[in-house]
Design a protein around this motif. Structure first.
Motif: not given
Ligand code: ADP
Length: 341
Positions: A77-84, A152-164
């Motif tokens: 789940l932690r790994a998945a969260r890096q992309k969300i 910027a912090r949210a985009l650092a690890n190249n996520p696939e999804v950004l939740l706002c």
């Protein structure tokens, strides 16, 4: 890209079980900006937290990018969260770290090497328009700049999804527009899927491709933003559309209301002070076994403090409706039944 199937989320509390989300089925496409709008208590926060596994559904499945978020835990789940990743209304920055240290933080956690981190942080600073502020602390920044750091912090690890999560609700209108434009730009440039929750139709109108309207834990309407604006179906959607339409249209005519609601009583409630409409309405529904729809609401400033007006449709047996109205009187909410001609 994101698929929610038959989602239900229950919370057990001392006062019984609360259904925060029910019967939700939703598909969000890759690269889409998808908005979820609803009043306070509608279930938006719960729904968005289900998308990154911060909450587990009581029933149903959540799949993001082919992975069933609702059934994994621990390292997976932690790994998945890096992309969300997620941004927040109050930014959630680390106050003792500078702008660049805040942005670098998720990279450190992901184990990125120091020189690679520095390069990535610079890219992100340029992307969100914060050049020159690298060494500032969050307390030295405006609200809009703080949210740029959050992005910027949210985009650092190249996520696939950004939740706002109500990401512009703490900002003034002009700054809100600038942050929304930045999100739109990022969506276009990076093809990032964005899911946002808000109670402001302006936010939906400005950047979302599609929208879902939530009320009492359910999605009552969803569709292309333009279509929903042109032809809102559910009463609550009509209210949200009124938020952003011209003043003339925003005035609800009683005839219009009566035409839309053929059953039950239409009642105007007035209250002074900071009573929130949501607990009042949910209490009525629970205690008196009546159905209540919010038709229109407004708050104006008076010398005595804020004056709230709420027009509701209330339906049920005559005796239950009367009991409910008596109850409102007893808690200092004025009621006025609007007669049908
Ligand atoms: P919104 O984000 O639209 O304001 P929420 O998802 O926060 O709505 O809340 C939906 C409903 O679930 C509300 O009735 C709220 O009180 C309830 N709720 C949310 N989180 C919890 C919790 N952790 N425990 C109990 N009830 C909760």
């Amino acid at each position: 890209m994101i698929e929610l199937k038959n989602i239900e989320k229950l919370y057990k509390t001392d006062n019984g079980v609360i259904t925060a989300v029910k019967d939700v089925n939703l598909t969000i496409q890759q690269g889409e900006i998808f908005g979820i709008i609803g009043y306070s208590g509608a279930g938006k926060s719960t729904l968005i937290r289900l998308l990154n596994g911060l909450e587990k559904p009581s029933n149903g499945t959540v799949v993001v990018n082919g992975q069933e978020i609702s059934s994994i835990s621990g390292n997976k789940l932690r790994a998945a969260r890096q992309k969300i990743s997620m941004i927040f209304q109050h930014f959630n920055l680390l106050w003792s770290r500078t702008v660049e240290e805040n942005i670098s933080f998720p990279l450190e956690i992901a184990g990125v090497k120091k020189e690679d981190r520095a390069k990535r942080v610079k890219e992100l600073i340029d992307l969100v328009g914060l050049s020159g502020r690298e060494k500032s602390f969050p307390s030295q920044l405006s609200g809009g700049q703080k949210q740029r750091v959050g992005i910027a912090r949210a985009l650092a690890n190249n996520p696939e999804v950004l939740l706002c999560d109500e990401a512009t609700s703490a900002l003034d209108p002009e700054t809100t527009d600038q942050i929304l434009e930045l999100l739109l730009d990022i969506n276009k440039r990076l093809g990032l899927t964005i899911v946002l929750i808000t109670h402001e139709m302006h936010v939906i109108r400005k950047i979302c491709h599609r929208v879902a309207v939530m009320e009492a834990g359910q999605i009552v309407e969803q569709g292309e933003v333009l279509q929903v604006f042109q032809n809102p179906q559910a009463p609550i959607t009509k209210n949200f559309v009124m938020q952003v339409s011209g003043k003339k249209e925003a005035k609800v005519s009683i005839e219009q209301i009566l035409a839309n609601y053929s059953t039950g009583k239409i009642v105007k409630l007035s209250f002074i002070g900071n009573k929130s409409e949501q607990p009042i309405i949910s209490h009525l529904i629970k205690e008196f076994d009546v159905e209540v729809n919010i038709v229109h609401g407004s708050i104006s400033q008076t010398a005595k403090g804020p004056l709230g007006t709420l027009i509701i449709q209330i339906d049920g047996t005559d005796s239950k409706v009367e009991e409910a109205l008596k109850h409102l009187d007893s808690i200092d909410i004025q009621t006025e039944v609007i007669d049908r001609a």
